[in-house]
Write a protein that holds these residues in place. Structure first.
Motif, PDB file in Angstrom:
ATOM      1  N   GLU A   1      19.534  21.914  51.568  1.00  0.00           N
ATOM      2  CA  GLU A   1      19.457  22.767  50.378  1.00  0.00           C
ATOM      3  C   GLU A   1      20.149  24.105  50.636  1.00  0.00           C
ATOM      4  N   LEU A   2      19.982  24.650  51.822  1.00  0.00           N
ATOM      5  CA  LEU A   2      20.644  25.907  52.179  1.00  0.00           C
ATOM      6  C   LEU A   2      22.160  25.732  52.170  1.00  0.00           C
ATOM      7  N   ALA A   3      22.658  24.614  52.683  1.00  0.00           N
ATOM      8  CA  ALA A   3      24.099  24.328  52.657  1.00  0.00           C
ATOM      9  C   ALA A   3      24.595  24.259  51.212  1.00  0.00           C
ATOM     10  N   ARG A   4      23.828  23.590  50.351  1.00  0.00           N
ATOM     11  CA  ARG A   4      24.217  23.479  48.938  1.00  0.00           C
ATOM     12  C   ARG A   4      24.258  24.852  48.280  1.00  0.00           C
ATOM     13  N   MET A   5      23.246  25.666  48.519  1.00  0.00           N
ATOM     14  CA  MET A   5      23.179  26.973  47.875  1.00  0.00           C
ATOM     15  C   MET A   5      24.257  27.924  48.405  1.00  0.00           C
ATOM     16  N   ALA A   6      24.587  27.796  49.697  1.00  0.00           N
ATOM     17  CA  ALA A   6      25.601  28.659  50.302  1.00  0.00           C
ATOM     18  C   ALA A   6      27.015  28.126  50.079  1.00  0.00           C
ATOM     19  N   LYS A   7      27.119  26.888  49.601  1.00  0.00           N
ATOM     20  CA  LYS A   7      28.413  26.249  49.340  1.00  0.00           C
ATOM     21  C   LYS A   7      29.253  26.131  50.611  1.00  0.00           C
ATOM     22  N   ILE A   8      28.595  25.696  51.709  1.00  0.00           N
ATOM     23  CA  ILE A   8      29.307  25.484  52.966  1.00  0.00           C
ATOM     24  C   ILE A   8      28.951  24.115  53.528  1.00  0.00           C
ATOM     25  N   THR A   9      29.790  23.627  54.442  1.00  0.00           N
ATOM     26  CA  THR A   9      29.528  22.324  55.048  1.00  0.00           C
ATOM     27  C   THR A   9      28.280  22.405  55.914  1.00  0.00           C
ATOM     28  N   ARG A  10      27.655  21.267  56.096  1.00  0.00           N
ATOM     29  CA  ARG A  10      26.463  21.229  56.940  1.00  0.00           C
ATOM     30  C   ARG A  10      26.789  21.594  58.383  1.00  0.00           C
ATOM     31  N   SER A  11      27.975  21.210  58.855  1.00  0.00           N
ATOM     32  CA  SER A  11      28.328  21.560  60.238  1.00  0.00           C
ATOM     33  C   SER A  11      28.555  23.066  60.372  1.00  0.00           C
ATOM     34  N   ARG A  12      29.184  23.695  59.399  1.00  0.00           N
ATOM     35  CA  ARG A  12      29.366  25.154  59.439  1.00  0.00           C
ATOM     36  C   ARG A  12      28.007  25.857  59.347  1.00  0.00           C
ATOM     37  N   LEU A  13      27.110  25.325  58.521  1.00  0.00           N
ATOM     38  CA  LEU A  13      25.770  25.900  58.420  1.00  0.00           C
ATOM     39  C   LEU A  13      25.036  25.779  59.746  1.00  0.00           C
ATOM     40  N   SER A  14      25.120  24.632  60.385  1.00  0.00           N
ATOM     41  CA  SER A  14      24.444  24.420  61.656  1.00  0.00           C
ATOM     42  C   SER A  14      24.928  25.433  62.690  1.00  0.00           C
ATOM     43  N   HIS A  15      26.224  25.678  62.730  1.00  0.00           N
ATOM     44  CA  HIS A  15      26.792  26.669  63.646  1.00  0.00           C
ATOM     45  C   HIS A  15      26.265  28.066  63.312  1.00  0.00           C
ATOM     46  N   ALA A  16      26.252  28.418  62.040  1.00  0.00           N
ATOM     47  CA  ALA A  16      25.776  29.742  61.615  1.00  0.00           C
ATOM     48  C   ALA A  16      24.301  29.925  61.960  1.00  0.00           C
ATOM     49  N   ILE A  17      23.489  28.909  61.702  1.00  0.00           N
ATOM     50  CA  ILE A  17      22.058  29.005  61.991  1.00  0.00           C
ATOM     51  C   ILE A  17      21.841  29.137  63.501  1.00  0.00           C
ATOM     52  N   ALA A  18      22.634  28.445  64.298  1.00  0.00           N
ATOM     53  CA  ALA A  18      22.518  28.578  65.758  1.00  0.00           C
ATOM     54  C   ALA A  18      22.789  30.023  66.180  1.00  0.00           C
ATOM     55  N   ARG A  19      23.783  30.649  65.593  1.00  0.00           N
ATOM     56  CA  ARG A  19      24.089  32.054  65.919  1.00  0.00           C
ATOM     57  C   ARG A  19      22.963  32.976  65.447  1.00  0.00           C
ATOM     58  N   LEU A  20      22.423  32.714  64.268  1.00  0.00           N
ATOM     59  CA  LEU A  20      21.327  33.540  63.750  1.00  0.00           C
ATOM     60  C   LEU A  20      20.055  33.350  64.576  1.00  0.00           C
ATOM     61  N   GLU A  21      19.857  32.143  65.118  1.00  0.00           N
ATOM     62  CA  GLU A  21      18.709  31.895  66.000  1.00  0.00           C
ATOM     63  C   GLU A  21      18.813  32.730  67.274  1.00  0.00           C
ATOM     64  N   LYS A  22      20.027  32.879  67.800  1.00  0.00           N
ATOM     65  CA  LYS A  22      20.218  33.670  69.027  1.00  0.00           C
ATOM     66  C   LYS A  22      19.822  35.128  68.807  1.00  0.00           C
ATOM     67  N   SER A  23      19.952  35.611  67.588  1.00  0.00           N
ATOM     68  CA  SER A  23      19.544  36.988  67.259  1.00  0.00           C
ATOM     69  C   SER A  23      18.076  37.068  66.865  1.00  0.00           C
ATOM     70  N   ASP A  24      17.391  35.921  66.844  1.00  0.00           N
ATOM     71  CA  ASP A  24      15.988  35.822  66.415  1.00  0.00           C
ATOM     72  C   ASP A  24      15.803  36.221  64.951  1.00  0.00           C
ATOM     73  N   TRP A  25      16.811  35.989  64.132  1.00  0.00           N
ATOM     74  CA  TRP A  25      16.724  36.310  62.711  1.00  0.00           C
ATOM     75  C   TRP A  25      16.313  35.083  61.889  1.00  0.00           C
ATOM     76  N   VAL A  26      16.550  33.904  62.450  1.00  0.00           N
ATOM     77  CA  VAL A  26      16.218  32.633  61.793  1.00  0.00           C
ATOM     78  C   VAL A  26      15.696  31.697  62.875  1.00  0.00           C
ATOM     79  N   ARG A  27      14.816  30.784  62.489  1.00  0.00           N
ATOM     80  CA  ARG A  27      14.397  29.714  63.389  1.00  0.00           C
ATOM     81  C   ARG A  27      14.445  28.398  62.610  1.00  0.00           C
ATOM     82  N   ARG A  28      14.581  27.323  63.335  1.00  0.00           N
ATOM     83  CA  ARG A  28      14.543  25.993  62.724  1.00  0.00           C
ATOM     84  C   ARG A  28      13.171  25.380  62.963  1.00  0.00           C
ATOM     85  N   GLU A  29      12.740  24.626  61.965  1.00  0.00           N
ATOM     86  CA  GLU A  29      11.495  23.871  62.100  1.00  0.00           C
ATOM     87  C   GLU A  29      11.760  22.456  61.625  1.00  0.00           C
TER      88      GLU A  29
END
Length: 164
Positions: A64-92
């Motif tokens: 749903e986040l990929a759809r709302m952001a209008k980006i590929t799932r692989s690009r989203l996965s990369h972005a979320i990984a970077r945001l996780e390193k900053s402790d701004w986002v986590r995956r569950e």
């Protein structure tokens, strides 16, 4: 082989198209530089934090986040990984779907967003809204909604980036 002649853009259509391309490129660069300078993140990451901040419980399924952001799932996965390193986002993990995951905005991510939103809004206001009359703002919004609607096929199996 198609025997029809191409329907070339008129001089006025070409002017409008080139103005759009130039403005959209310059605007994205302007916002990206502002956010890199002030928040240490690109515009696309800021947009992801905003979408998560507005979601119920500050969480969304990755698809749903990929759809709302209008980006590929692989690009989203990369972005979320970077945001996780900053402790701004986590995956569950999603309890109802073993393959599904949620992206969750952390308290730290929410604070970063809150600190940087005023500067970002000021950059948007300066770059766009302060240059347009209220009538031009309305026209621009109406036009962009029409263009966006026409580019989002509703049928199943549509070839859209966020489905890849």
């Amino acid at each position: 082989m198609n025997s029809e002649e191409p329907r070339w853009l008129t001089a006025e259509e070409q002017r409008v198209w080139r103005a759009y391309l130039q403005a959209s490129t310059l605007l994205e660069d302007h916002l990206d530089r502002q956010l890199q300078r002030d928040a240490g993140m690109p515009h696309i990451y800021y947009g992801l934090l905003v979408v998560l901040a507005e979601a119920p419980g500050r969480r969304l399924r990755m698809t749903e986040l990929a759809r709302m952001a209008k980006i590929t799932r692989s690009r989203l996965s990369h972005a979320i990984a970077r945001l996780e390193k900053s402790d701004w986002v986590r995956r569950e993990d999603c309890p109802s779907d073993k393959r599904g995951q949620f992206a969750v905005l952390t308290d730290q991510g929410f604070e970063v967003l809150g600190r940087n939103a005023p500067g970002h809004v000021a950059a948007v206001r300066q770059a766009v809204f302060e240059r347009l009359s209220p009538e031009q703002q309305k026209a621009l919004g109406d036009i962009m909604e029409i263009v966006a609607e026409g580019l989002q096929p509703k049928e199943a199996g549509a070839d859209l980036p966020w489905l890849r």
